[in-house]
Write a protein that holds these residues in place. Structure first.
Motif, PDB file in Angstrom:
ATOM      1  N   MET A 134       0.840  -1.187   0.000  1.00  0.00           N
ATOM      2  CA  MET A 134       0.000   0.000   0.000  1.00  0.00           C
ATOM      3  C   MET A 134       0.877   1.240   0.000  1.00  0.00           C
ATOM      4  N   LYS A 135       0.392   2.249  -0.687  1.00  0.00           N
ATOM      5  CA  LYS A 135       1.147   3.490  -0.824  1.00  0.00           C
ATOM      6  C   LYS A 135       0.225   4.660  -0.487  1.00  0.00           C
ATOM      7  N   ILE A 136       0.698   5.561   0.385  1.00  0.00           N
ATOM      8  CA  ILE A 136      -0.048   6.780   0.695  1.00  0.00           C
ATOM      9  C   ILE A 136       0.683   7.942   0.029  1.00  0.00           C
ATOM     10  N   ARG A 137      -0.097   8.823  -0.591  1.00  0.00           N
ATOM     11  CA  ARG A 137       0.487   9.980  -1.273  1.00  0.00           C
ATOM     12  C   ARG A 137      -0.520  11.122  -1.249  1.00  0.00           C
ATOM     13  N   ASN A 138      -0.025  12.316  -1.601  1.00  0.00           N
ATOM     14  CA  ASN A 138      -0.926  13.455  -1.727  1.00  0.00           C
ATOM     15  C   ASN A 138      -1.886  13.217  -2.889  1.00  0.00           C
ATOM     16  N   ILE A 139      -3.077  13.685  -2.721  1.00  0.00           N
ATOM     17  CA  ILE A 139      -4.098  13.585  -3.767  1.00  0.00           C
ATOM     18  C   ILE A 139      -3.711  14.509  -4.920  1.00  0.00           C
ATOM     19  N   LYS A 140      -4.115  14.171  -6.130  1.00  0.00           N
ATOM     20  CA  LYS A 140      -3.824  14.977  -7.319  1.00  0.00           C
ATOM     21  C   LYS A 140      -5.129  15.281  -8.050  1.00  0.00           C
ATOM     22  N   ASP A 141      -5.092  16.324  -8.878  1.00  0.00           N
ATOM     23  CA  ASP A 141      -6.284  16.689  -9.662  1.00  0.00           C
ATOM     24  C   ASP A 141      -6.821  15.502 -10.450  1.00  0.00           C
ATOM     25  N   GLU A 142      -5.919  14.723 -11.014  1.00  0.00           N
ATOM     26  CA  GLU A 142      -6.376  13.611 -11.849  1.00  0.00           C
ATOM     27  C   GLU A 142      -7.045  12.485 -11.054  1.00  0.00           C
ATOM     28  N   ASP A 143      -7.013  12.546  -9.721  1.00  0.00           N
ATOM     29  CA  ASP A 143      -7.712  11.561  -8.888  1.00  0.00           C
ATOM     30  C   ASP A 143      -9.206  11.852  -8.775  1.00  0.00           C
ATOM     31  N   PHE A 144      -9.607  13.068  -9.122  1.00  0.00           N
ATOM     32  CA  PHE A 144     -10.988  13.482  -8.895  1.00  0.00           C
ATOM     33  C   PHE A 144     -12.023  12.544  -9.522  1.00  0.00           C
ATOM     34  N   LEU A 145     -11.903  12.265 -10.793  1.00  0.00           N
ATOM     35  CA  LEU A 145     -12.915  11.424 -11.446  1.00  0.00           C
ATOM     36  C   LEU A 145     -12.943  10.014 -10.887  1.00  0.00           C
ATOM     37  N   ARG A 146     -11.778   9.470 -10.594  1.00  0.00           N
ATOM     38  CA  ARG A 146     -11.736   8.113 -10.020  1.00  0.00           C
ATOM     39  C   ARG A 146     -12.436   8.083  -8.661  1.00  0.00           C
ATOM     40  N   ILE A 147     -12.189   9.109  -7.847  1.00  0.00           N
ATOM     41  CA  ILE A 147     -12.828   9.166  -6.527  1.00  0.00           C
ATOM     42  C   ILE A 147     -14.327   9.404  -6.668  1.00  0.00           C
ATOM     43  N   SER A 148     -14.715  10.421  -7.436  1.00  0.00           N
ATOM     44  CA  SER A 148     -16.140  10.763  -7.526  1.00  0.00           C
ATOM     45  C   SER A 148     -16.958   9.651  -8.172  1.00  0.00           C
ATOM     46  N   THR A 149     -16.356   8.882  -9.069  1.00  0.00           N
ATOM     47  CA  THR A 149     -17.055   7.770  -9.701  1.00  0.00           C
ATOM     48  C   THR A 149     -17.427   6.697  -8.683  1.00  0.00           C
ATOM     49  N   ASN A 150     -16.622   6.557  -7.637  1.00  0.00           N
ATOM     50  CA  ASN A 150     -16.850   5.508  -6.641  1.00  0.00           C
ATOM     51  C   ASN A 150     -17.668   5.943  -5.430  1.00  0.00           C
ATOM     52  N   LEU A 151     -17.849   7.235  -5.232  1.00  0.00           N
ATOM     53  CA  LEU A 151     -18.455   7.701  -3.983  1.00  0.00           C
ATOM     54  C   LEU A 151     -19.799   7.055  -3.673  1.00  0.00           C
ATOM     55  N   ASN A 152     -20.749   7.159  -4.558  1.00  0.00           N
ATOM     56  CA  ASN A 152     -22.082   6.635  -4.260  1.00  0.00           C
ATOM     57  C   ASN A 152     -22.056   5.132  -4.013  1.00  0.00           C
ATOM     58  N   THR A 153     -21.220   4.420  -4.755  1.00  0.00           N
ATOM     59  CA  THR A 153     -21.097   2.971  -4.554  1.00  0.00           C
ATOM     60  C   THR A 153     -20.509   2.670  -3.184  1.00  0.00           C
ATOM     61  N   TRP A 154     -19.444   3.377  -2.825  1.00  0.00           N
ATOM     62  CA  TRP A 154     -18.810   3.149  -1.529  1.00  0.00           C
ATOM     63  C   TRP A 154     -19.749   3.455  -0.373  1.00  0.00           C
ATOM     64  N   TRP A 155     -20.719   4.337  -0.588  1.00  0.00           N
ATOM     65  CA  TRP A 155     -21.675   4.702   0.465  1.00  0.00           C
ATOM     66  C   TRP A 155     -22.986   3.945   0.307  1.00  0.00           C
ATOM     67  N   GLY A 156     -22.949   2.799  -0.326  1.00  0.00           N
ATOM     68  CA  GLY A 156     -24.119   1.942  -0.426  1.00  0.00           C
ATOM     69  C   GLY A 156     -25.262   2.550  -1.207  1.00  0.00           C
TER      70      GLY A 156
END
Length: 156
Positions: free
Chosen positions: A1-23
């Protein structure tokens, strides 16, 4: 596992998963791109083999530079019970402490008992609200009409 600062290009990957991750709960609107764009220095992501397994988005208050705020945290359901949330929070705490912060605050919904229990285990205390339900202090209409919240604070 790797922890790093978030980047602009992470936005779509994160937002695409939000509703799924929250059931299926509608969460996407709570994390607009501006949070990731403007708070990269205090926001982090954990990846495992290129897959996002968790993230935290937080910032230092421009009004009170001794106070930090965690706006959003998410853990991939496949990685729950692996201390991902704790790892992200502790990394955030160390980062903002090095920048002079002495307090971290955050909020959650009163119905999110998992979040309430997590924050309590992490050493946060709930601030007094304008009503109490089942021993939980509630701040009515905190985020708008009908948007009640539990407010947490933690000294670093």
């Amino acid at each position: 596992m790797k922890i790093r600062n978030i980047k602009d290009e992470d936005f779509l990957r994160i937002s695409t998963n939000l509703n799924t991750w929250w059931g299926g709960r509608e969460m996407v609107d709570m994390l607009p791109r501006l949070f990731i764009h403007h708070f990269k220095g205090t926001s982090f992501i954990i990846e495992n083999n290129g897959e996002t397994i968790g993230f935290v988005v937080g910032f230092i208050s421009p009004y009170n530079p001794k106070q930090a705020y965690i706006h959003f945290v998410g853990v991939n359901p496949k990685a729950r019970k692996e201390n991902i949330g704790r790892t992200l929070y502790e990394h955030f705490f160390e980062t903002v402490k090095e920048k002079g912060c002495t307090v971290v605050s955050c909020v959650t919904s009163p119905v999110n008992t998992t979040s309430i229990n997590f924050h309590t285990r992490m050493g946060f205390t709930m601030t007094d609200g304008d009503m109490v339900i089942d021993g939980i202090p509630i701040h009515q209409n905190y985020d708008g009409i009908g948007q009640d919240r539990v407010i947490f604070k933690k000294s670093l």
